[in-house]
Motif scaffolding. Structure first.
Motif, PDB file in Angstrom:
ATOM      1  N   GLN A   1       7.806  -8.998  -3.558  1.00  0.00           N
ATOM      2  CA  GLN A   1       8.602 -10.199  -3.281  1.00  0.00           C
ATOM      3  C   GLN A   1       9.544 -10.524  -4.447  1.00  0.00           C
ATOM      4  O   GLN A   1       9.159 -10.465  -5.607  1.00  0.00           O
ATOM      5  CB  GLN A   1       7.679 -11.387  -3.006  1.00  0.00           C
ATOM      6  CG  GLN A   1       6.916 -11.273  -1.696  1.00  0.00           C
ATOM      7  CD  GLN A   1       5.998 -12.462  -1.446  1.00  0.00           C
ATOM      8  OE1 GLN A   1       5.867 -13.349  -2.290  1.00  0.00           O
ATOM      9  NE2 GLN A   1       5.363 -12.482  -0.293  1.00  0.00           N
TER      10      GLN A   1
ATOM     11  N   LYS B   1       2.562  -3.026  -2.413  1.00  0.00           N
ATOM     12  CA  LYS B   1       2.186  -4.016  -1.401  1.00  0.00           C
ATOM     13  C   LYS B   1       3.306  -5.027  -1.240  1.00  0.00           C
ATOM     14  O   LYS B   1       3.992  -5.374  -2.202  1.00  0.00           O
ATOM     15  CB  LYS B   1       0.892  -4.720  -1.807  1.00  0.00           C
ATOM     16  CG  LYS B   1      -0.328  -3.806  -1.830  1.00  0.00           C
ATOM     17  CD  LYS B   1      -1.563  -4.572  -2.257  1.00  0.00           C
ATOM     18  CE  LYS B   1      -2.781  -3.644  -2.300  1.00  0.00           C
ATOM     19  NZ  LYS B   1      -4.002  -4.365  -2.752  1.00  0.00           N
ATOM     20  N   GLU B   2       3.470  -5.506  -0.014  1.00  0.00           N
ATOM     21  CA  GLU B   2       4.580  -6.405   0.299  1.00  0.00           C
ATOM     22  C   GLU B   2       4.594  -7.638  -0.598  1.00  0.00           C
ATOM     23  O   GLU B   2       5.647  -8.060  -1.080  1.00  0.00           O
ATOM     24  CB  GLU B   2       4.492  -6.826   1.769  1.00  0.00           C
ATOM     25  CG  GLU B   2       5.696  -7.638   2.237  1.00  0.00           C
ATOM     26  CD  GLU B   2       5.644  -7.940   3.723  1.00  0.00           C
ATOM     27  OE1 GLU B   2       6.347  -8.882   4.138  1.00  0.00           O
ATOM     28  OE2 GLU B   2       4.901  -7.264   4.453  1.00  0.00           O
ATOM     29  N   LYS B   3       3.412  -8.205  -0.871  1.00  0.00           N
ATOM     30  CA  LYS B   3       3.353  -9.415  -1.696  1.00  0.00           C
ATOM     31  C   LYS B   3       3.777  -9.141  -3.140  1.00  0.00           C
ATOM     32  O   LYS B   3       4.311 -10.010  -3.818  1.00  0.00           O
ATOM     33  CB  LYS B   3       1.949 -10.020  -1.665  1.00  0.00           C
ATOM     34  CG  LYS B   3       0.863  -9.150  -2.254  1.00  0.00           C
ATOM     35  CD  LYS B   3      -0.502  -9.826  -2.149  1.00  0.00           C
ATOM     36  CE  LYS B   3      -1.603  -8.987  -2.771  1.00  0.00           C
ATOM     37  NZ  LYS B   3      -1.461  -8.867  -4.230  1.00  0.00           N
ATOM     38  N   ASP B   4       3.546  -7.893  -3.599  1.00  0.00           N
ATOM     39  CA  ASP B   4       3.925  -7.535  -4.969  1.00  0.00           C
ATOM     40  C   ASP B   4       5.409  -7.221  -5.100  1.00  0.00           C
ATOM     41  O   ASP B   4       5.938  -7.162  -6.207  1.00  0.00           O
ATOM     42  CB  ASP B   4       3.108  -6.322  -5.442  1.00  0.00           C
ATOM     43  CG  ASP B   4       1.624  -6.640  -5.558  1.00  0.00           C
ATOM     44  OD1 ASP B   4       1.290  -7.815  -5.809  1.00  0.00           O
ATOM     45  OD2 ASP B   4       0.802  -5.722  -5.386  1.00  0.00           O
TER      46      ASP B   4
END
Length: 313
Positions: free
Chosen positions: A185, A180-183
């Protein structure tokens, strides 16, 4: 394996930091054994998400997060530390077992598996090609692909780090990221990493893996690295008996491999908190008994040898 760099030694090494693993840890520590806990940076997310718990004796209508914090505080109060190194393999050794975590190795007299219920579904032919072009550990097998082309199937943040590591060895790294994109970062990928989209469906090859089939095409590679949060129990411990229900144990928590025990959801239903903590305690006491019996047998053997020598003199 005697020439490898052993980071630490434990009498009881526990793989997993959920209720079963933490229960095993405190019971092993109470019996004065050196205990090592291997877990993730967030222990027991399943318990964390429980709105409330009504069937754990003595804690009526407590939230899952409150109970999780109580478990962690108990462990901390006993000065036990959770090692955030993911164990990728457990292998027999003359002193007991070796636990591998990327480029680190730990030695243990006994091992308790408390990894929780596995939601991993291997992609088609993944297990068939494991060790024949498919690997779960970039640090272990990456040097085999120096100057070659590799594919990385990254299911978590660690997979992105492993892709960067492999890019320093391989001529080209093809990354299929399911993170996931947030993971993701804060991670910057090296220039020779090619990111492709798609859902992995299976491994392709003949005698050796040659690529990965995606839902939108196929990629070719000399080696395929699959990086997930956890490893299937029978791949973590070669030779371990498991069924569709989970790891096979007896009433003492013992598996088919002497010195290896299991507890909690990884042993099968019912997936209940009390069952997990109870099995954790049983496994720890069984591991303690196993260690003490080994010491007694060693002393008996040494005494017999000393007597034999004195009689000869």
């Amino acid at each position: 394996m005697s020439d490898m760099n052993i980071v630490d030694y434990f009498e009881i090494a526990i793989v997993g930091c959920g209720p079963a693993g933490l229960s095993a840890a405190i019971n092993g520590a109470i019996r004065k054994k050196k205990v090592g806990i291997f877990g993730t940076d967030f222990c027991s997310p399943k318990l964390h998400h429980a709105p409330h718990i009504d069937n754990y004796l003595g804690f009526h209508h407590i939230t899952g997060e409150d109970l999780r914090q109580r478990f962690l505080h108990h462990v901390e109060a006993m000065e036990l530390v959770i090692n955030q190194s993911k164990v990728t393999g457990v292998f027999p050794d003359e002193k007991g077992f070796i636990l591998q975590s990327r480029d680190k190795f730990f030695s243990a007299k006994t091992v308790i598996l408390a990894s929780g219920v596995s939601t991993i579904k291997p992609i088609e032919k993944e297990l068939e090609y494991l060790g024949r072009g498919v690997s779960y550990c970039a640090t272990c097998d990456g040097p085999l692909y120096k100057g070659k082309k590799v594919a990385v199937l990254a299911y978590n943040r660690e997979g992105l780090d492993e892709a960067n590591f492999l890019s320093e060895l391989a001529t080209e790294v093809i990354l299929v990221s399911l993170v996931k994109e947030k993971d993701a970062q804060g991670i910057h990928l090296n220039k020779n990493i090619k990111v492709v989209s798609g859902k992995p469906l299976g491994i392709v090859g003949e005698l050796w893996a040659t690529g990965v089939a995606l839902d939108n095409g196929e990629i070719q590679a000399d080696g395929i690295f699959i990086i997930r949060e956890s490893v299937l129990p029978d791949q973590l411990v070669p030779g371990l008996n498991i069924t569709k229900q989970g790891i096979t144990i007896d009433r003492s928590g013992a598996t088919n491999i002497p010195g290896i025990f299991a507890a909690g959801d990884c042993t099968g239903a019912p997936y209940q908190l009390s069952k997990a903590t109870g099995e954790g305690q049983v496994a720890a006491l069984s591991a303690v008994k196993f260690i003490d019996e080994l010491k007694s047998n060693t002393k008996l053997t040494n005494s017999s040898e000393s007597l034999a020598v004195s009689l000869q003199l």
